[in-house]
Design a protein around this motif. Sequence first.
Motif, mmCIF file in Angstrom:
data_model
loop_
_atom_site.group_PDB
_atom_site.id
_atom_site.type_symbol
_atom_site.label_atom_id
_atom_site.label_comp_id
_atom_site.label_asym_id
_atom_site.label_seq_id
_atom_site.Cartn_x
_atom_site.Cartn_y
_atom_site.Cartn_z
ATOM 1 N N ASP A 74 -13.889 9.264 -1.869
ATOM 2 C CA ASP A 74 -14.355 9.191 -2.950
ATOM 3 C C ASP A 74 -13.290 8.980 -4.178
ATOM 4 O O ASP A 74 -13.560 8.404 -5.217
ATOM 5 C CB ASP A 74 -15.124 10.497 -3.577
ATOM 6 N N ALA A 75 -12.328 9.466 -4.132
ATOM 7 C CA ALA A 75 -11.363 9.589 -5.386
ATOM 8 C C ALA A 75 -9.769 9.446 -4.653
ATOM 9 O O ALA A 75 -9.574 9.964 -3.597
ATOM 10 C CB ALA A 75 -11.294 10.947 -6.052
ATOM 11 N N VAL A 76 -8.997 9.115 -5.631
ATOM 12 C CA VAL A 76 -7.741 8.705 -5.090
ATOM 13 C C VAL A 76 -6.579 9.406 -6.216
ATOM 14 O O VAL A 76 -6.935 9.026 -7.308
ATOM 15 C CB VAL A 76 -7.313 7.291 -4.740
ATOM 16 N N TYR A 77 -5.706 10.353 -5.691
ATOM 17 C CA TYR A 77 -4.565 10.573 -6.722
ATOM 18 C C TYR A 77 -3.573 9.385 -6.440
ATOM 19 O O TYR A 77 -3.006 9.399 -5.232
ATOM 20 C CB TYR A 77 -4.167 11.758 -6.583
ATOM 21 N N ALA A 92 1.424 -4.419 -5.142
ATOM 22 C CA ALA A 92 0.830 -3.561 -4.272
ATOM 23 C C ALA A 92 -0.273 -2.581 -4.518
ATOM 24 O O ALA A 92 -1.257 -2.401 -4.101
ATOM 25 C CB ALA A 92 1.901 -2.406 -3.766
ATOM 26 N N VAL A 93 -0.058 -1.961 -5.881
ATOM 27 C CA VAL A 93 -1.084 -1.307 -6.723
ATOM 28 C C VAL A 93 -2.305 -2.104 -6.994
ATOM 29 O O VAL A 93 -3.564 -1.681 -6.706
ATOM 30 C CB VAL A 93 -0.622 -0.836 -8.190
ATOM 31 N N ARG A 94 -2.180 -3.630 -7.347
ATOM 32 C CA ARG A 94 -3.334 -4.550 -7.545
ATOM 33 C C ARG A 94 -3.962 -4.456 -6.242
ATOM 34 O O ARG A 94 -5.387 -4.421 -6.297
ATOM 35 C CB ARG A 94 -2.825 -5.696 -8.206
ATOM 36 N N SER A 95 -3.455 -4.745 -5.089
ATOM 37 C CA SER A 95 -4.159 -5.087 -3.657
ATOM 38 C C SER A 95 -4.724 -3.594 -3.318
ATOM 39 O O SER A 95 -5.779 -3.690 -2.881
ATOM 40 C CB SER A 95 -2.937 -5.582 -2.737
ATOM 41 N N PHE A 96 -4.025 -2.537 -3.662
ATOM 42 C CA PHE A 96 -4.662 -1.308 -3.044
ATOM 43 C C PHE A 96 -5.899 -0.828 -4.047
ATOM 44 O O PHE A 96 -6.894 -0.447 -3.591
ATOM 45 C CB PHE A 96 -3.832 0.080 -3.180
ATOM 46 N N THR A 97 -5.866 -1.183 -5.250
ATOM 47 C CA THR A 97 -6.823 -0.654 -6.055
ATOM 48 C C THR A 97 -8.148 -1.570 -5.730
ATOM 49 O O THR A 97 -9.053 -0.865 -5.654
ATOM 50 C CB THR A 97 -6.487 -0.940 -7.510
ATOM 51 N N ALA A 98 -8.012 -2.705 -5.781
ATOM 52 C CA ALA A 98 -8.837 -3.717 -5.124
ATOM 53 C C ALA A 98 -9.759 -3.077 -3.886
ATOM 54 O O ALA A 98 -11.001 -3.111 -3.834
ATOM 55 C CB ALA A 98 -8.703 -5.102 -4.935
ATOM 56 N N ALA A 100 -9.526 -0.366 -2.577
ATOM 57 C CA ALA A 100 -10.043 1.167 -2.824
ATOM 58 C C ALA A 100 -11.429 1.058 -3.577
ATOM 59 O O ALA A 100 -12.394 1.784 -3.018
ATOM 60 C CB ALA A 100 -9.115 2.058 -3.666
ATOM 61 N N VAL A 101 -11.552 0.375 -4.399
ATOM 62 C CA VAL A 101 -12.964 0.233 -5.092
ATOM 63 C C VAL A 101 -14.042 -0.593 -4.096
ATOM 64 O O VAL A 101 -15.139 -0.233 -3.772
ATOM 65 C CB VAL A 101 -12.686 -0.576 -6.457
#
Length: 292
Positions: A74-77, A92-98, A100-101
Motif C-alpha cells: 500500500d505504501a513505500v518508503y 530507476a526511480v521513474r520506472s519503479f514509481t510507475a 509501484a502505482v
Amino acid sequence: MFRLTARHFTDGMENNAHRQKTTLVLGGTGKTGRRVAERLTAAGLRPRIGSRSSEPPFDWEDQATWALALKGVDAVYLAYQPDLAFPGAVAAVRSFTALAVESGVRQLVLLSGRGEEEAGISEQTVRDSGADWTILRSSWFCQNFSEDYLLEPVLAGVIAFPAGDVAEPFVDVEDIADVAFAALTEDGHSGQLYELTGPRLLTFADAAAEIAAASGREIRYVPVSPEQYAAELTEHGVPAEYATSLLDLFTGVLDGRNAHLTDGVRRALGREPRDFADYARATAATGVWGGR
C-alpha cells in the motif's frame, strides 16, 4: 456509560486500516530504512523489508525483483541506493514509481538529498505519480561518522575530507526516521516537502571536535583537495567510476549551498531536531568510536 458514536466507528476503521497497511521499506537494512522499519514493527504494522537479502529480495539493479516486492503493498518508503545524484538514479526511480502505482501503491515517502539537482528530478517524478506523496529532503547525516565511510577515519583519528571550512546542518537519522514514520502512519503529511536539518551549522572541524569531546579521543579534521580524496578512495579499492560519482556529490552539496537551517523537523513533528552533540554523546556511549 460508554456511548458508541459515528466518530468512534470511523476512528476504529481508520486504526484498523493502519494496522493492515503493508509498507515496503526500501533500503530496509540501511541507516534510515532500518530505523523506519523498526518504528513500523514496534507499532504492529509489519513492514516488508526491501533489500537484496530480504524475502522476497529487492535490488535496484535488477528490475525483475521489483514486481514481487511490490505485490500487495500500500505504501513505500523510497530510498534509492547509493544516492539520487548517482548516474541511473533518475531512470530507476521513474520506472519503479510507475510500476509501484500500477501495482496499487497509494503512498510514496521519498528520501531525497538537499541541494542535489538530480534528486529534484526524482522528487518531481514522485509528485507527478498520482499517489499521495511526502518528500524528506535531508541534509548530511550525523551517522555518516559512525555507520558509514567516515567511521574508519574517525577511528584513525584523522578525518581527511574535501569539505574545506563549509558549514553543514548535520541531521540525525533518528529524526529522519521519526518524520518518515509520521508520514506513513499519520494524517496531514500528504503533499508535504520537509527539508530536514539539524538545529545548528557545524564545519567538519566542528563535528570532529564534538566527536573528540564525546569519545575522549584525539580526532581532527584535515581538509584535502578533491583530487587527493579521489586518489585515497581508489587506493582503498573503490572503483574509479563510483569514486568519481561520490566525489561529484560531495563537492556539489558542500559548496555552501546548504549552509542554512530549515524548520522541516519542527513542522513535521512539532519539536526541535536533535543536536549533533546529542548524537555524538549517544554514539560514543555505544563504544563504536572507542575511547572512554
